[in-house]
Scaffold this motif. Structure first.
Motif, PDB file in Angstrom:
ATOM      1  N   PRO A 213       0.777  -1.124  -0.107  1.00 43.77           N
ATOM      2  CA  PRO A 213       0.062   0.090  -0.041  1.00 43.77           C
ATOM      3  C   PRO A 213       0.795   1.220  -0.164  1.00 43.77           C
ATOM      4  CG  PRO A 213      -0.780  -1.568   1.371  1.00 43.77           C
ATOM      5  CD  PRO A 213       0.436  -2.109   1.075  1.00 43.77           C
ATOM      6  N   ARG A 214       0.207   2.447  -0.625  1.00 41.56           N
ATOM      7  CA  ARG A 214       1.091   3.439  -1.033  1.00 41.56           C
ATOM      8  C   ARG A 214       1.168   4.249   0.498  1.00 41.56           C
ATOM      9  NH1 ARG A 214      -0.353   7.422  -5.729  1.00 41.56           N
ATOM     10  NH2 ARG A 214      -0.252   5.416  -6.801  1.00 41.56           N
ATOM     11  N   GLY A 215       2.502   4.658   0.873  1.00 40.51           N
ATOM     12  CA  GLY A 215       2.650   5.629   1.996  1.00 40.51           C
ATOM     13  C   GLY A 215       2.733   4.826   3.137  1.00 40.51           C
ATOM     14  N   VAL A 216       2.741   3.409   3.354  1.00 39.36           N
ATOM     15  CA  VAL A 216       2.802   2.767   4.517  1.00 39.36           C
ATOM     16  C   VAL A 216       4.148   2.436   4.825  1.00 39.36           C
ATOM     17  CG1 VAL A 216       2.137   0.578   5.639  1.00 39.36           C
ATOM     18  CG2 VAL A 216       0.304   1.805   4.136  1.00 39.36           C
ATOM     19  N   VAL A 217       4.866   1.883   3.807  1.00 37.13           N
ATOM     20  CA  VAL A 217       6.412   1.750   4.195  1.00 37.13           C
ATOM     21  C   VAL A 217       7.269   2.852   3.618  1.00 37.13           C
ATOM     22  CG1 VAL A 217       8.250   0.234   3.494  1.00 37.13           C
ATOM     23  CG2 VAL A 217       5.706  -0.962   3.549  1.00 37.13           C
ATOM     24  N   PRO A 218       8.267   3.062   4.619  1.00 39.12           N
ATOM     25  CA  PRO A 218       9.092   4.597   4.312  1.00 39.12           C
ATOM     26  C   PRO A 218      10.013   4.315   3.224  1.00 39.12           C
ATOM     27  CG  PRO A 218       9.894   3.074   6.392  1.00 39.12           C
ATOM     28  CD  PRO A 218       8.584   2.466   5.792  1.00 39.12           C
ATOM     29  N   THR A 219      10.522   3.073   3.004  1.00 40.72           N
ATOM     30  CA  THR A 219      11.501   2.844   1.885  1.00 40.72           C
ATOM     31  C   THR A 219      11.770   1.359   1.601  1.00 40.72           C
ATOM     32  OG1 THR A 219      13.940   3.504   1.239  1.00 40.72           O
ATOM     33  CG2 THR A 219      13.601   2.487   3.319  1.00 40.72           C
ATOM     34  N   THR A 220      11.927   1.142   0.500  1.00 35.95           N
ATOM     35  CA  THR A 220      12.575  -0.254  -0.056  1.00 35.95           C
ATOM     36  C   THR A 220      14.080  -0.145  -0.561  1.00 35.95           C
ATOM     37  OG1 THR A 220      11.853  -0.086  -2.433  1.00 35.95           O
ATOM     38  CG2 THR A 220      10.312  -1.005  -0.906  1.00 35.95           C
ATOM     39  N   LEU A 221      14.838   1.065  -0.316  1.00 34.02           N
ATOM     40  CA  LEU A 221      15.975   1.499  -0.523  1.00 34.02           C
ATOM     41  C   LEU A 221      16.760   1.470   0.539  1.00 34.02           C
ATOM     42  CD1 LEU A 221      16.267   4.018  -3.317  1.00 34.02           C
ATOM     43  CD2 LEU A 221      17.102   1.798  -3.532  1.00 34.02           C
ATOM     44  N   ASN A 222      17.644   0.658   0.840  1.00 29.75           N
ATOM     45  CA  ASN A 222      18.609   0.636   2.332  1.00 29.75           C
ATOM     46  C   ASN A 222      19.240   1.891   2.623  1.00 29.75           C
ATOM     47  OD1 ASN A 222      19.934  -0.279   4.431  1.00 29.75           O
ATOM     48  ND2 ASN A 222      20.247  -2.368   3.655  1.00 29.75           N
ATOM     49  N   PRO A 223      18.809   2.657   3.403  1.00 28.23           N
ATOM     50  CA  PRO A 223      19.366   3.802   4.038  1.00 28.23           C
ATOM     51  C   PRO A 223      20.847   3.539   4.364  1.00 28.23           C
ATOM     52  CG  PRO A 223      17.257   3.747   4.735  1.00 28.23           C
ATOM     53  CD  PRO A 223      17.652   2.355   4.348  1.00 28.23           C
ATOM     54  N   VAL A 231      10.279   4.038  -2.023  1.00 22.94           N
ATOM     55  CA  VAL A 231       9.775   2.917  -2.123  1.00 22.94           C
ATOM     56  C   VAL A 231       9.819   2.659  -3.968  1.00 22.94           C
ATOM     57  CG1 VAL A 231       7.718   1.581  -2.019  1.00 22.94           C
ATOM     58  CG2 VAL A 231       8.598   2.885  -0.255  1.00 22.94           C
ATOM     59  N   ILE A 232      10.782   2.016  -4.465  1.00 24.21           N
ATOM     60  CA  ILE A 232      10.751   1.726  -5.754  1.00 24.21           C
ATOM     61  C   ILE A 232      10.602   0.309  -6.305  1.00 24.21           C
ATOM     62  CG2 ILE A 232      12.362   3.759  -6.121  1.00 24.21           C
ATOM     63  CD1 ILE A 232      14.597   2.105  -6.585  1.00 24.21           C
ATOM     64  N   ASP A 233      10.560  -0.463  -5.443  1.00 23.21           N
ATOM     65  CA  ASP A 233      10.351  -1.778  -5.431  1.00 23.21           C
ATOM     66  C   ASP A 233       9.109  -2.291  -5.468  1.00 23.21           C
ATOM     67  OD1 ASP A 233      13.427  -2.997  -5.539  1.00 23.21           O
ATOM     68  OD2 ASP A 233      13.082  -1.624  -4.138  1.00 23.21           O
ATOM     69  N   HIS A 234       8.368  -3.037  -6.489  1.00 23.22           N
ATOM     70  CA  HIS A 234       6.777  -3.017  -6.401  1.00 23.22           C
ATOM     71  C   HIS A 234       6.291  -4.163  -7.022  1.00 23.22           C
ATOM     72  CE1 HIS A 234       6.639   1.347  -5.733  1.00 23.22           C
ATOM     73  NE2 HIS A 234       7.336   1.781  -6.968  1.00 23.22           N
ATOM     74  N   ILE A 235       5.054  -4.805  -6.380  1.00 21.05           N
ATOM     75  CA  ILE A 235       4.482  -5.684  -7.116  1.00 21.05           C
ATOM     76  C   ILE A 235       2.920  -5.186  -7.367  1.00 21.05           C
ATOM     77  CG2 ILE A 235       3.193  -8.085  -6.557  1.00 21.05           C
ATOM     78  CD1 ILE A 235       5.405  -8.527  -4.417  1.00 21.05           C
ATOM     79  N   PHE A 236       2.824  -5.140  -8.646  1.00 24.59           N
ATOM     80  CA  PHE A 236       1.633  -4.485  -9.258  1.00 24.59           C
ATOM     81  C   PHE A 236       0.753  -5.624  -9.844  1.00 24.59           C
ATOM     82  CE2 PHE A 236       4.271  -0.651 -10.033  1.00 24.59           C
ATOM     83  CZ  PHE A 236       3.924   0.021  -9.145  1.00 24.59           C
ATOM     84  N   VAL A 237      -0.483  -5.780  -9.395  1.00 24.02           N
ATOM     85  CA  VAL A 237      -1.511  -6.760  -9.595  1.00 24.02           C
ATOM     86  C   VAL A 237      -2.768  -6.360 -10.024  1.00 24.02           C
ATOM     87  CG1 VAL A 237      -2.624  -8.738  -8.255  1.00 24.02           C
ATOM     88  CG2 VAL A 237      -0.322  -7.833  -7.434  1.00 24.02           C
ATOM     89  N   GLU A 238      -3.324  -7.213 -11.144  1.00 29.07           N
ATOM     90  CA  GLU A 238      -4.500  -6.704 -11.786  1.00 29.07           C
ATOM     91  C   GLU A 238      -5.716  -6.899 -10.840  1.00 29.07           C
ATOM     92  OE1 GLU A 238      -5.114  -7.176 -16.541  1.00 29.07           O
ATOM     93  OE2 GLU A 238      -4.779  -9.100 -15.587  1.00 29.07           O
ATOM     94  N   ALA A 239      -6.302  -5.786 -10.576  1.00 25.19           N
ATOM     95  CA  ALA A 239      -7.381  -5.762  -9.929  1.00 25.19           C
ATOM     96  C   ALA A 239      -8.541  -6.441 -10.151  1.00 25.19           C
ATOM     97  CB  ALA A 239      -7.853  -4.202  -9.539  1.00 25.19           C
ATOM     98  N   ALA A 240      -8.844  -6.818 -11.270  1.00 24.66           N
ATOM     99  CA  ALA A 240      -9.934  -7.495 -11.635  1.00 24.66           C
ATOM    100  C   ALA A 240      -9.939  -8.972 -11.437  1.00 24.66           C
ATOM    101  CB  ALA A 240     -10.114  -7.296 -13.261  1.00 24.66           C
ATOM    102  N   HIS A 241      -8.654  -9.291 -11.305  1.00 23.83           N
ATOM    103  CA  HIS A 241      -8.458 -10.890 -11.077  1.00 23.83           C
ATOM    104  C   HIS A 241      -7.815 -11.325  -9.700  1.00 23.83           C
ATOM    105  CE1 HIS A 241      -9.023 -11.652 -15.354  1.00 23.83           C
ATOM    106  NE2 HIS A 241      -8.259 -10.617 -15.744  1.00 23.83           N
ATOM    107  N   PHE A 242      -7.628 -10.217  -8.980  1.00 21.36           N
ATOM    108  CA  PHE A 242      -6.868 -10.697  -7.743  1.00 21.36           C
ATOM    109  C   PHE A 242      -7.564  -9.638  -6.515  1.00 21.36           C
ATOM    110  CE2 PHE A 242      -3.828 -11.679 -10.946  1.00 21.36           C
ATOM    111  CZ  PHE A 242      -3.527 -12.990 -10.601  1.00 21.36           C
ATOM    112  N   ALA A 243      -7.439 -10.429  -5.374  1.00 14.99           N
ATOM    113  CA  ALA A 243      -7.667  -9.643  -4.195  1.00 14.99           C
ATOM    114  C   ALA A 243      -6.344  -9.456  -3.214  1.00 14.99           C
ATOM    115  CB  ALA A 243      -8.722 -10.336  -3.221  1.00 14.99           C
ATOM    116  N   PRO A 244      -6.200  -8.318  -2.614  1.00 15.48           N
ATOM    117  CA  PRO A 244      -5.027  -8.207  -1.848  1.00 15.48           C
ATOM    118  C   PRO A 244      -4.860  -8.804  -0.451  1.00 15.48           C
ATOM    119  CG  PRO A 244      -6.447  -6.027  -1.795  1.00 15.48           C
ATOM    120  CD  PRO A 244      -6.991  -7.063  -2.677  1.00 15.48           C
ATOM    121  N   GLY A 245      -3.781  -9.105  -0.145  1.00 18.94           N
ATOM    122  CA  GLY A 245      -3.599  -9.862   1.203  1.00 18.94           C
ATOM    123  C   GLY A 245      -2.516  -9.240   2.076  1.00 18.94           C
ATOM    124  N   ALA A 246      -1.839 -10.250   2.916  1.00 15.69           N
ATOM    125  CA  ALA A 246      -0.784  -9.678   3.750  1.00 15.69           C
ATOM    126  C   ALA A 246       0.374  -9.086   2.824  1.00 15.69           C
ATOM    127  CB  ALA A 246      -0.343 -11.053   4.473  1.00 15.69           C
TER     128      ALA A 246
END
Length: 273
Positions: A213-223, A231-246
């Motif tokens: 979710p946007r704005g929840v994690v401060p970074t995926t780059l290692n300070p 946050v530049i590492d992402h998993i984009f999922v088609e909304a019509a076919h999938f429901a989000p989880g953990a």
């Protein structure tokens, strides 16, 4: 299960090195078993690879993913380095590995992206993305999840701060290359851009949702490696076919002062609608 209101209220105070997990929603009744995903930029052989390798293995193993997307994967006969994705797949056990590089087959040094899958791989393909002078690739595997066919793509896009148009072109080329047969689609990797970047508009619109979710994690780059919080590492999922989880962030806590990579990994669970 983490209460989402409690999570969101407390995350502003969470430092980048702390474990971060969450759950976007509960799986829909009657949904198929969860699909567990990980994306991780492994920083090729920079730093102390011998020390980092077991940390990567343990971080990924703890997430127990079905499919793993890796970026900055290197094999280099000149320094006696086997394909890093093959090494990780062998150590984790039970994963089929596919690798893509703009370097020629058989070259002593090859650098690129890889997908590891413990689900049956029905087909796989790869592409050099336009513009070709940026040396970027996309790798697709079509997997079988309990009789459901899913396309999963791994990519690594242009890094320059002013490259929004290049990233948009790369994503357009990627989506145009994929089969247009209605197969549910997941695109993950190192996009070198935050979700607000104009170059990612196609992936941040109505068709896809971000498993992180946007704005929840401060970074995926290692300070700790001198990177800014982004946050530049992402998993984009088609909304019509999938429901989000953990979801969770991997490798963001040092072990004896060492991290798995100069990025943190992203793990997410989704279910087919």
């Amino acid at each position: 299960m983490i209460d989402r209101r409690t999570l969101l209220a407390g995350l502003a105070a969470v430092p980048a090195a702390a474990a971060v997990t969450g759950c976007a929603t509960l799986p829909a009744p009657g949904a198929s078993r969860p699909l567990k995903l990980v994306t991780f930029n492994i920083w090729h052989n920079q730093g102390d690879w011998a020390a980092r390798q077991p940390l990567l293995i343990e971080a990924i193993r703890a997430a127990d993913p079905d499919v793993i997307a890796l970026q900055e994967v290197l094999e280099d006969a000149n320094v006696g380095l086997p394909n890093q994705a093959r090494t990780l797949a062998d150590a984790l056990g039970g994963y089929e590995m596919h690798f893509v590089s703009t370097d020629a087959e058989g070259a002593p040094r090859r650098y690129g992206n890889a997908i590891l899958s413990r689900l049956p791989v029905l087909a796989h393909d790869s592409r050099k993305l336009e513009p070709l002078d940026d040396y970027r690739t996309a790798l697709r595997v079509r997997v079988d999840l309990d009789g459901k066919t899913i396309d999963i793509v791994d990519t690594h896009l242009a890094w320059q701060a002013d490259a929004q148009a290049v990233r948009a072109r790369q994503i357009g080329d990627l989506l145009g290359w994929l089969p247009h047969d209605g197969t549910p689609l997941i695109v993950m990797g190192d996009f070198n851009a935050v979700q607000e970047d104009a170059g990612l508009n196609v992936l941040t619109g109505d068709r896809f949702f971000s498993a992180l979710p946007r704005g929840v994690v401060p970074t995926t780059l290692n300070p700790a490696k001198g990177h800014p919080n982004r946050v530049i590492d992402h998993i984009f999922v088609e909304a019509a076919h999938f429901a989000p989880g953990a979801w969770s962030v991997l490798g963001n806590t040092p072990v004896n002062g060492e991290y798995p990579s100069d990025h943190f990994g992203v793990a997410a669970t989704v279910t087919v609608r």
